[in-house]
Design a protein around this motif. Structure first.
Motif, PDB file in Angstrom:
ATOM      1  N   GLN A  69      18.758   4.374  -5.230  1.00 12.73           N
ATOM      2  CA  GLN A  69      18.264   4.174  -6.594  1.00 12.73           C
ATOM      3  C   GLN A  69      17.641   2.793  -6.763  1.00 12.73           C
ATOM      4  N   LEU A  70      18.265   1.788  -6.168  1.00  8.08           N
ATOM      5  CA  LEU A  70      17.700   0.445  -6.233  1.00  8.08           C
ATOM      6  C   LEU A  70      16.327   0.427  -5.560  1.00  8.08           C
ATOM      7  N   ARG A  71      16.240   1.034  -4.391  1.00  4.71           N
ATOM      8  CA  ARG A  71      14.966   1.058  -3.657  1.00  4.71           C
ATOM      9  C   ARG A  71      13.885   1.779  -4.458  1.00  4.71           C
ATOM     10  N   SER A  72      14.224   2.929  -5.038  1.00  2.00           N
ATOM     11  CA  SER A  72      13.214   3.694  -5.780  1.00  2.00           C
ATOM     12  C   SER A  72      12.799   2.965  -7.061  1.00  2.00           C
ATOM     13  N   THR A  73      13.737   2.256  -7.694  1.00  2.00           N
ATOM     14  CA  THR A  73      13.400   1.501  -8.909  1.00  2.00           C
ATOM     15  C   THR A  73      12.429   0.373  -8.588  1.00  2.00           C
ATOM     16  N   ILE A  74      12.662  -0.325  -7.486  1.00  2.00           N
ATOM     17  CA  ILE A  74      11.759  -1.409  -7.088  1.00  2.00           C
ATOM     18  C   ILE A  74      10.371  -0.852  -6.770  1.00  2.00           C
ATOM     19  N   ARG A  75      10.319   0.275  -6.081  1.00  2.00           N
ATOM     20  CA  ARG A  75       9.019   0.875  -5.755  1.00  2.00           C
ATOM     21  C   ARG A  75       8.277   1.311  -7.015  1.00  2.00           C
ATOM     22  N   ARG A  76       9.010   1.872  -7.974  1.00  2.00           N
ATOM     23  CA  ARG A  76       8.363   2.362  -9.196  1.00  2.00           C
ATOM     24  C   ARG A  76       7.943   1.218 -10.113  1.00  2.00           C
ATOM     25  N   GLU A  77       8.832   0.252 -10.315  1.00  2.00           N
ATOM     26  CA  GLU A  77       8.569  -0.823 -11.275  1.00  2.00           C
ATOM     27  C   GLU A  77       7.668  -1.915 -10.706  1.00  2.00           C
ATOM     28  N   ARG A  78       7.723  -2.121  -9.393  1.00  2.00           N
ATOM     29  CA  ARG A  78       6.915  -3.136  -8.716  1.00  2.00           C
ATOM     30  C   ARG A  78       7.030  -4.505  -9.406  1.00  2.00           C
ATOM     31  N   PRO A  79       8.244  -5.038  -9.503  1.00  2.00           N
ATOM     32  CA  PRO A  79       8.441  -6.321 -10.198  1.00  2.00           C
ATOM     33  C   PRO A  79       7.889  -7.489  -9.387  1.00  2.00           C
ATOM     34  N   ASP A  80       7.630  -8.586 -10.096  1.00  2.00           N
ATOM     35  CA  ASP A  80       7.247  -9.827  -9.422  1.00  2.00           C
ATOM     36  C   ASP A  80       8.459 -10.529  -8.829  1.00  2.00           C
ATOM     37  N   VAL A  81       9.628 -10.296  -9.422  1.00  2.00           N
ATOM     38  CA  VAL A  81      10.858 -10.911  -8.936  1.00  2.00           C
ATOM     39  C   VAL A  81      12.032 -10.003  -9.293  1.00  2.00           C
ATOM     40  N   VAL A  82      13.013  -9.921  -8.392  1.00  2.37           N
ATOM     41  CA  VAL A  82      14.244  -9.167  -8.637  1.00  2.37           C
ATOM     42  C   VAL A  82      15.370 -10.169  -8.839  1.00  2.37           C
ATOM     43  N   HIS A  83      16.048 -10.066  -9.980  1.00  2.00           N
ATOM     44  CA  HIS A  83      17.147 -10.969 -10.328  1.00  2.00           C
ATOM     45  C   HIS A  83      18.447 -10.184 -10.195  1.00  2.00           C
ATOM     46  N   LEU A  84      19.242 -10.521  -9.174  1.00  2.00           N
ATOM     47  CA  LEU A  84      20.486  -9.823  -8.869  1.00  2.00           C
ATOM     48  C   LEU A  84      21.657 -10.563  -9.498  1.00  2.00           C
ATOM     49  N   HIS A  85      22.476  -9.829 -10.259  1.00  2.00           N
ATOM     50  CA  HIS A  85      23.611 -10.423 -10.955  1.00  2.00           C
ATOM     51  C   HIS A  85      24.918  -9.931 -10.343  1.00  2.00           C
ATOM     52  N   SER A  86      25.750 -10.854  -9.869  1.00  2.00           N
ATOM     53  CA  SER A  86      27.107 -10.585  -9.395  1.00  2.00           C
ATOM     54  C   SER A  86      27.134  -9.955  -8.005  1.00  2.00           C
ATOM     55  N   ALA A  87      28.374  -9.763  -7.517  1.00  2.00           N
ATOM     56  CA  ALA A  87      28.596  -9.525  -6.092  1.00  2.00           C
ATOM     57  C   ALA A  87      27.993  -8.224  -5.578  1.00  2.00           C
ATOM     58  N   PHE A  88      28.188  -7.110  -6.296  1.00  2.00           N
ATOM     59  CA  PHE A  88      27.728  -5.833  -5.757  1.00  2.00           C
ATOM     60  C   PHE A  88      26.208  -5.722  -5.805  1.00  2.00           C
ATOM     61  N   ALA A  89      25.602  -6.130  -6.908  1.00  2.00           N
ATOM     62  CA  ALA A  89      24.140  -6.164  -6.954  1.00  2.00           C
ATOM     63  C   ALA A  89      23.621  -7.111  -5.881  1.00  2.00           C
ATOM     64  N   GLY A  90      24.323  -8.240  -5.696  1.00  2.00           N
ATOM     65  CA  GLY A  90      23.929  -9.183  -4.663  1.00  2.00           C
ATOM     66  C   GLY A  90      24.058  -8.617  -3.267  1.00  2.00           C
ATOM     67  N   PHE A  91      25.019  -7.720  -3.069  1.00  2.00           N
ATOM     68  CA  PHE A  91      25.180  -7.082  -1.760  1.00  2.00           C
ATOM     69  C   PHE A  91      24.049  -6.091  -1.501  1.00  2.00           C
ATOM     70  N   PHE A  92      23.866  -5.142  -2.411  1.00  3.51           N
ATOM     71  CA  PHE A  92      22.849  -4.114  -2.195  1.00  3.51           C
ATOM     72  C   PHE A  92      21.444  -4.711  -2.158  1.00  3.51           C
ATOM     73  N   GLY A  93      21.179  -5.651  -3.048  1.00  2.00           N
ATOM     74  CA  GLY A  93      19.832  -6.195  -3.154  1.00  2.00           C
ATOM     75  C   GLY A  93      19.454  -7.137  -2.040  1.00  2.00           C
ATOM     76  N   ARG A  94      20.439  -7.583  -1.261  1.00  2.00           N
ATOM     77  CA  ARG A  94      20.114  -8.486  -0.153  1.00  2.00           C
ATOM     78  C   ARG A  94      20.272  -7.800   1.204  1.00  2.00           C
ATOM     79  N   LEU A  95      20.150  -6.474   1.172  1.00  2.00           N
ATOM     80  CA  LEU A  95      19.936  -5.687   2.384  1.00  2.00           C
ATOM     81  C   LEU A  95      18.445  -5.346   2.381  1.00  2.00           C
ATOM     82  N   PRO A  96      17.566  -6.261   2.784  1.00  2.00           N
ATOM     83  CA  PRO A  96      16.147  -6.177   2.429  1.00  2.00           C
ATOM     84  C   PRO A  96      15.441  -4.909   2.871  1.00  2.00           C
TER      85      PRO A  96
END
Length: 372
Positions: A69-96
């Motif tokens: 879901q994180l991967r598909s959201t990034i592909r759809r939204e195409r943000p300029d920057v992803v801001h990850l909050h807290s440990a679990f978001a930081g874990f999933f979002g930093r598996l590039p």
């Protein structure tokens, strides 16, 4: 600028911070998207594009779906920057490669380092190693306080970092006069006793167990200890069999905490760890002085720098000192009033949303430069 905020946390200060970031970013003309579980409170910001994130911390079987879901959201939204909050978001979002963030600037905000969340030494070592490794996949680190940056540096995190502080709406949180204060006290059923407020979810992190046990041994005279926050109060009640329901009053969660802040004389913070508790800034902005444990972020919020202090800081875990300083303030109305005025001025000087998001925008720009 298009910012995608990602958070698995759906309660407490993180929610307040994310909301205030988004509100100020929209005011500046940024495009804002949000990926969170459905339990995240409605930010009531219609311009935010929100996507539901199916993630439960205690269900590892659902992690692959959350990552997809994180991967598909990034592909759809195409943000300029992803801001990850807290440990679990930081874990999933930093598996590039797996998360889709390989080509998108990543800003990580721990809201307390993952290794601080556990007491087991083996887990702490594993989390420390992970944070050190993941920092090499992070374009910018933002924190609520300078203490948190220092803690990261101690374990080898070398990512460019910036301390933000707490964005607080100082028009919403403001001092009230005596008549309004008394009205809020009556509505809460408080008598004319002095009121010491402890505000936060009932959890080990927040240290209510330490405070309640100390209060049971030595309650402050002519004072009501008011506990406010979601959670199960039964373990606390067992720690204070003689004072619970008499000098200790728990009123549960409050959608709007301002009335309980305005009704109180002093805010006490017995936390085991924090990264600048939002309640500290809320109390000071409301003209209520603070007595707090010296945990991450408290000095920055309450005493550091050229601005006068908005309260008193005591050694972490020293409940005797915490209650002694609380009593000193409760017994001295003039000192309380002076600290209340200074605390308000301090928050206005350091923690308005405009000032904090200025710092955050600088971190975003740095992250985008790192990606180029």
């Amino acid at each position: 600028m298009h910012v995608l905020h990602v958070s698995e946390v759906t309660w407490g200060g993180v929610v307040s911070l994310v909301h205030d970031f988004m509100a100020e970013q929209l005011r500046r003309g940024h495009r804002v998207s949000l990926l969170t579980p459905d339990a995240f409170p409605d930010p009531e910001l219609p311009a935010v594009t929100r996507t539901s994130w199916v993630l439960e911390r205690r269900r590892p079987s659902g992690y692959p779906r959350a990552l997809a879901q994180l991967r598909s959201t990034i592909r759809r939204e195409r943000p300029d920057v992803v801001h990850l909050h807290s440990a679990f978001a930081g874990f999933f979002g930093r598996l590039p490669v797996l998360s889709g963030t390989r080509r998108v600037p990543v800003v990580y905000q721990p809201h307390a380092w993952s290794f601080d969340l556990f007491t087991d030494a083996r887990i702490q070592r594993s989390m420390t190693a992970w944070e050190r490794t993941a920092s090499r996949r992070t374009d910018a680190l933002v924190t609520n306080c300078t203490d948190e940056i220092d803690e990261g540096r101690e374990i080898g995190v070398r990512t460019p970092a910036r301390a933000l502080g707490v964005p607080l709406d100082v028009e919403r949180f403001h001092p009230v006069d005596r008549d309004e204060r008394d009205r809020h006290r009556r509505s809460l059923g408080l008598d004319h006793s002095k009121t010491l407020l402890c505000l936060g979810r009932l959890a080990r992190q927040k240290g209510q167990d330490l405070l309640v046990a100390a209060w049971e041994a030595t309650p402050l005279p002519d004072t009501r200890l008011l506990l406010v926050g979601p959670g199960d109060p039964e373990p606390l009640r067992r720690l204070a069999p003689t004072q619970w329901g008499t000098t200790i009053c728990w009123i549960g969660d409050q959608h709007d905490v301002r009335p309980v802040v305005w009704a109180s004389d002093v805010l006490v913070l017995p936390s085991r760890y924090e990264t600048v508790a939002v309640v500290v800034a809320e109390a000071m902005a409301s003209g209520v002085p603070v007595v707090a444990n010296r945990v991450n972020g408290v000095d920055m919020a309450v005493t550091d720098g050229p601005s006068p202090p908005g309260g008193v800081v005591v050694p972490a875990g020293d409940m005797e000192a915490l209650l002694a300083e609380s009593r000193r303030l409760l017994d001295d109305p003039e000192l309380r009033a002076a600290l209340g005025r200074d605390g308000r001025e301090r928050v206005v000087a350091l923690f308005t949303p405009e000032l904090v998001v200025d710092r955050l925008d600088e971190a975003y720009e740095q992250a985008m430069r790192e990606q180029r």
